[in-house]
Structure formats: structure tokens, C-alpha cells
Design a protein around this motif. Structure first.
Motif, PDB file in Angstrom:
ATOM      1  N   VAL A 261       0.823  -1.206   0.000  1.00 44.35           N
ATOM      2  CA  VAL A 261       0.000   0.000   0.000  1.00 44.35           C
ATOM      3  C   VAL A 261       0.861   1.262   0.000  1.00 44.35           C
ATOM      4  O   VAL A 261       0.381   2.340  -0.325  1.00 44.35           O
ATOM      5  N   ALA A 262       2.142   1.146   0.332  1.00 48.56           N
ATOM      6  CA  ALA A 262       2.999   2.327   0.412  1.00 48.56           C
ATOM      7  C   ALA A 262       3.173   2.991  -0.942  1.00 48.56           C
ATOM      8  O   ALA A 262       3.243   4.215  -1.035  1.00 48.56           O
ATOM      9  N   GLU A 263       3.221   2.176  -1.999  1.00 51.09           N
ATOM     10  CA  GLU A 263       3.423   2.744  -3.328  1.00 51.09           C
ATOM     11  C   GLU A 263       2.198   3.527  -3.804  1.00 51.09           C
ATOM     12  O   GLU A 263       2.301   4.348  -4.696  1.00 51.09           O
ATOM     13  N   LYS A 264       1.053   3.268  -3.192  1.00 48.30           N
ATOM     14  CA  LYS A 264      -0.177   3.940  -3.606  1.00 48.30           C
ATOM     15  C   LYS A 264      -0.488   5.164  -2.742  1.00 48.30           C
ATOM     16  O   LYS A 264      -1.327   5.974  -3.102  1.00 48.30           O
TER      17      LYS A 264
ATOM     18  N   GLU B 137       0.148   8.911  -4.296  1.00 44.92           N
ATOM     19  CA  GLU B 137      -0.843   9.320  -5.292  1.00 44.92           C
ATOM     20  C   GLU B 137      -2.204   9.552  -4.633  1.00 44.92           C
ATOM     21  O   GLU B 137      -2.895  10.523  -4.939  1.00 44.92           O
ATOM     22  N   PHE B 138      -2.579   8.656  -3.721  1.00 45.00           N
ATOM     23  CA  PHE B 138      -3.851   8.807  -3.010  1.00 45.00           C
ATOM     24  C   PHE B 138      -3.882  10.124  -2.246  1.00 45.00           C
ATOM     25  O   PHE B 138      -4.849  10.884  -2.336  1.00 45.00           O
ATOM     26  N   ASP B 139      -2.813  10.416  -1.520  1.00 45.92           N
ATOM     27  CA  ASP B 139      -2.752  11.632  -0.715  1.00 45.92           C
ATOM     28  C   ASP B 139      -2.815  12.874  -1.599  1.00 45.92           C
ATOM     29  O   ASP B 139      -3.513  13.843  -1.285  1.00 45.92           O
TER      30      ASP B 139
ATOM     31  N   ALA C 226      -6.111  17.359  -3.385  1.00 46.34           N
ATOM     32  CA  ALA C 226      -6.568  18.191  -4.510  1.00 46.34           C
ATOM     33  C   ALA C 226      -8.084  18.306  -4.537  1.00 46.34           C
ATOM     34  O   ALA C 226      -8.631  18.994  -5.399  1.00 46.34           O
ATOM     35  N   GLY C 227      -8.748  17.644  -3.594  1.00 53.60           N
ATOM     36  CA  GLY C 227     -10.194  17.790  -3.500  1.00 53.60           C
ATOM     37  C   GLY C 227     -10.990  16.577  -3.930  1.00 53.60           C
ATOM     38  O   GLY C 227     -12.213  16.640  -4.000  1.00 53.60           O
ATOM     39  N   GLY C 228     -10.311  15.472  -4.212  1.00 53.21           N
ATOM     40  CA  GLY C 228     -11.021  14.270  -4.645  1.00 53.21           C
ATOM     41  C   GLY C 228     -11.699  13.556  -3.490  1.00 53.21           C
ATOM     42  O   GLY C 228     -11.241  13.638  -2.352  1.00 53.21           O
ATOM     43  N   ASP C 229     -12.778  12.883  -3.796  1.00 53.67           N
ATOM     44  CA  ASP C 229     -13.470  12.081  -2.794  1.00 53.67           C
ATOM     45  C   ASP C 229     -12.650  10.819  -2.548  1.00 53.67           C
ATOM     46  O   ASP C 229     -12.320  10.107  -3.512  1.00 53.67           O
ATOM     47  N   PRO C 230     -12.276  10.513  -1.297  1.00 56.10           N
ATOM     48  CA  PRO C 230     -11.425   9.335  -1.035  1.00 56.10           C
ATOM     49  C   PRO C 230     -12.004   8.034  -1.585  1.00 56.10           C
ATOM     50  O   PRO C 230     -11.263   7.194  -2.085  1.00 56.10           O
TER      51      PRO C 230
ATOM     52  N   MET D 190      -6.153   1.004   5.360  1.00 55.07           N
ATOM     53  CA  MET D 190      -4.766   1.405   5.570  1.00 55.07           C
ATOM     54  C   MET D 190      -4.522   2.821   5.042  1.00 55.07           C
ATOM     55  O   MET D 190      -3.804   3.598   5.658  1.00 55.07           O
ATOM     56  N   LEU D 191      -5.106   3.142   3.900  1.00 58.14           N
ATOM     57  CA  LEU D 191      -4.909   4.478   3.327  1.00 58.14           C
ATOM     58  C   LEU D 191      -5.742   5.524   4.051  1.00 58.14           C
ATOM     59  O   LEU D 191      -5.279   6.635   4.295  1.00 58.14           O
ATOM     60  N   LEU D 192      -6.965   5.162   4.399  1.00 61.07           N
ATOM     61  CA  LEU D 192      -7.859   6.142   5.026  1.00 61.07           C
ATOM     62  C   LEU D 192      -7.461   6.480   6.450  1.00 61.07           C
ATOM     63  O   LEU D 192      -7.582   7.622   6.887  1.00 61.07           O
TER      64      LEU D 192
END
Ligand SMILES: [Zn+2]
Length: 78
Positions: free
Chosen positions: A14-17, A20-22, A27-31, A48-50
């Protein structure tokens, strides 16, 4: 604190993603939509990302202060 490398439950990377997710969320995107577009489908990996909170910038000054106090203490005892 630090970015998790792998999902704690399934072991997927998940670290590689995270970068980009952050970037997309800041930038205003919906998670939810961002994770759907990045093909992160398992809820364990989505968690994990949230749930990651990046607090390293807030914690680091305490370690710097601790190192400074340690240096002062060592110079006093010599
Ligand atoms: Zn997972």
C-alpha cells in the motif's frame, strides 16, 4: 505516523499507492472515488490508506529537543 508498507491484514503493498492517493485527496477528490479509480478494492487495504495520520512533522521537534537536552546533560556531567 509513518506510511505503512503493507496492509496489516492481507499483506498487499500500500505504500506505493499512498503518495498518489494523498495527492488526489488533497486536490479535493473524494477518497472513495479515488480508491475506486486506483483499483484498491479490498476494505482492509482501503482502511490502511484512510486511517493513516501523518504526524511525523509534529513529533520530530520533540526528538530534536530531547537530543538537545541530552547534549546539555552530558556537557554538565563532564
Ligand atoms: Zn489488505
Amino acid at each position: 505516523m509513518l506510511k505503512p508498507i503493507r496492509c496489516f491484514t492481507c499483506g498487499s503493498l500500500v505504500a506505493e499507492k499512498y503518495s498518489e492517493f494523498d495527492k488526489l485527496v488533497k486536490a479535493g477528490g473524494d477518497p472513495n472515488e479515488v480508491m475506486n479509480s486506483m483499483k484498491i478494492n479490498r476494505y482492509c487495504c482501503r482502511r490502511m490508506l484512510l486511517s493513516n495520520v501523518n504526524i511525523i512533522d509534529h513529533v520530530l521537534p520533540f526528538y530534536e529537543y530531547l537530543a538537545q537536552r541530552r547534549a546539555e546533560f552530558e556537557s554538565d556531567t563532564l
